[in-house]
Write an enzyme that holds these catalytic residues in place. Structure first.
Site, PDB file in Angstrom:
ATOM      1  N   HIS A 140       0.839  -1.226   0.000  1.00 48.52           N
ATOM      2  CA  HIS A 140       0.000   0.000   0.000  1.00 48.52           C
ATOM      3  C   HIS A 140       0.859   1.256   0.000  1.00 48.52           C
ATOM      4  O   HIS A 140       0.443   2.292   0.537  1.00 48.52           O
ATOM      5  CB  HIS A 140      -0.946   0.042   1.205  1.00 48.52           C
ATOM      6  CG  HIS A 140      -1.705  -1.230   1.431  1.00 48.52           C
ATOM      7  ND1 HIS A 140      -2.959  -1.437   0.944  1.00 48.52           N
ATOM      8  CD2 HIS A 140      -1.351  -2.367   2.081  1.00 48.52           C
ATOM      9  CE1 HIS A 140      -3.378  -2.654   1.285  1.00 48.52           C
ATOM     10  NE2 HIS A 140      -2.405  -3.245   1.969  1.00 48.52           N
ATOM     11  N   LYS A 267      18.001  20.597 -11.635  1.00 49.17           N
ATOM     12  CA  LYS A 267      17.240  19.364 -11.813  1.00 49.17           C
ATOM     13  C   LYS A 267      17.947  18.277 -12.597  1.00 49.17           C
ATOM     14  O   LYS A 267      18.672  18.544 -13.540  1.00 49.17           O
ATOM     15  CB  LYS A 267      15.898  19.662 -12.519  1.00 49.17           C
ATOM     16  CG  LYS A 267      15.050  20.623 -11.764  1.00 49.17           C
ATOM     17  CD  LYS A 267      13.816  20.109 -11.083  1.00 49.17           C
ATOM     18  CE  LYS A 267      13.180  18.866 -11.522  1.00 49.17           C
ATOM     19  NZ  LYS A 267      11.786  19.086 -11.886  1.00 49.17           N
TER      20      LYS A 267
END
Ligand code: ARG
Length: 441
Positions: A140, A267
């Site tokens: 999960h 980035k």
């Protein structure tokens, strides 16, 4: 638009040229053997076809025709004269295209299987290199239990193992030679289909000429096997994307597999993995496209079937590209062992162990589960980890706890005891690694 240009397929079926020639050579040999055409004509035809093939290898162009079959036939007649026109005896483009596709398919399955093995080897390599790395296992998307990184990444090698099996299955069913079905009904010439099958390396001939020219099941099977590979690759890609984010920070992808942002100088985006994840969508589309072309199509050959090629070829190209780029990306990634271990300190990963401990003392597991749930709530309140609890604290929740309980709480210990077959203990992971290595030798 010119209607003749509209129905043309040469721009994309040109890649079938070597297979078309190969099939035609076998057909010409059979025609001669069965005395349907004279041997010397067959010889000239075969020489002409071979010359066309080597010309194609040297980048020579074919005449602009509707499709690859017409283009090669026209080129043959241009080279050897009207005798070239004898090649199409007892044959139709309908059985010819079925043959070309199957010959091409078989080669592609071989290439793709090799690419899959290469990727499996990259996975095995990174698993072996990081054999002792422990990471949090998730269910999960929540911390569940600690596992070996090798165990997790090897899961993908097993998926790919099943993928190879699916391609091998598809290959077996495609191992039927279509030529000799002609347009749909067979032919009045005394042909020998089994001889052609032997020449081309098929183990049998198709039993129904109508089915033969209508059938594209073998392409559906191929694309669905490919779609499932893409599912696996996209799940792998997704995990690499997550793991390389600053939040997880569990791995680092090499620069060549990332790209910078045009505006944010700091980035490193995981574009290669993202493209893999994205391309899976187009492959599912290809599967649906082909199924939709076939749905409700009356027997036998209809020109709609020409539309099988764009989705099929795109699937081949995309799959090969994704497989080829994924291996090096996996093999070269940096696995941040310290960070993974530090993450194991969060999320009470040893909670099951503690419950198991009580269970071994004779407490029903369900009761033990409740006890540990309260212990976890207590730890959360105190802002401490499970392995920071004292025995006194544990015994406040259940007097069955003794000094042994503290020993089961270390991450390494938790991993170590998951020793059931297929489990995450180092011994079991080494065992599956050895098995895999044998399969991909
Ligand atoms: N280009 C066609 C295809 O890809 C070959 C078969 C054409 N047959 C015909 N009867 N027009 O399906």
């Amino acid at each position: 638009m010119n209607p003749q240009a509209f129905i043309a397929s040469l721009s994309y079926d040109i890649r079938l040229a070597p297979y078309d020639v190969q099939g035609s050579i076998a057909h010409a040999r059979m025609l001669a053997k069965c005395r349907i055409i004279p041997s010397r004509d067959a010889k000239r035809i075969i020489k002409g076809l071979e010359a066309i093939l080597s010309g194609l290898g040297r980048g020579k162009r074919l005449p602009q025709e509707e499709d690859i079959h017409f283009a090669i036939e026209r080129e043959l007649i241009r080279r050897i004269g009207p005798v070239g026109g004898k090649l199409h005896t007892a044959r139709s483009r309908n059985d010819q295209i079925a043959l070309d596709l199957k010959l091409y398919l078989r080669d592609q399955i071989e290439l793709i299987t090799r690419e899959i093995i290469r990727l499996q080897k990259a996975i095995v390599f990174i698993a072996e290199k990081n054999m002792d790395v422990v990471m949090p296992g998730f269910t999960h998307m929540q911390h569940a239990q600690p596992i070996l990184f090798a165990h997790h990444i090897l899961a993908y090698a097993w998926m790919l193992e099943r993928d190879k099996g699916r391609f091998a299955d598809a290959w077996k069913r495609a191992d039927e030679m279509p030529l000799g079905s002609a347009a749909l009904a067979g032919t009045s010439f005394p042909i020998d289909r089994t001889y052609v099958a032997k020449l081309l390396g098929f183990s049998r001939v198709t039993p129904n000429s109508i089915d033969t020219v209508s059938d594209r099941d073998f392409l559906v099977e191929f694309i669905s096997a490919a779609a499932l590979v893409m599912t696996h690759l996209s799940r792998l890609a997704e995990e690499l994307i997550l793991w390389s984010s600053s939040e997880f920070n569990m791995i680092r992808l090499q620069n060549e597999f990332t790209s910078g942002s045009s505006i944010m100088p700091q980035k490193r985006n995981p574009d290669v993995a993202e493209i893999i994840r994205g391309e899976s969508g187009r492959i599912y589309g290809n599967l649906i496209a082909l199924l939709t072309i076939l749905k409700g199509l009356p027997l036998s050959y209809n020109r709609d079937l020409q539309e099988d090629k764009p989705p099929f070829f795109d699937t081949v190209d995309t799959l090969q590209g994704c497989l080829a780029v994924a291996g090096p990306m996996i093999a070269t990634m940096v696995v941040r062992a310290d960070r993974m271990r530090a993450l194991c300190d969060r999320g009470f990963l040893a909670a099951t162990e503690l419950a198991d401990y009580l269970t071994e003392k004779g407490i029903p597991f369900r009761t033990a589960h409740g006890v540990v749930k309260r212990i976890v709530a207590y730890c959360e309140g105190q802002r401490i980890r499970l392995d920071e609890l004292t025995l006194e604290e544990l015994r406040r929740f259940d007097t069955h706890f003794d000094s042994g309980a503290l020993r089961v709480l270390s991450v390494d210990q938790v991993v170590h005891v998951k020793d059931s077959f297929g489990g995450t203990s180092p011994r079991r992971v080494r065992e599956q690694l050895a098995r895999l290595k044998k399969l991909i030798r």
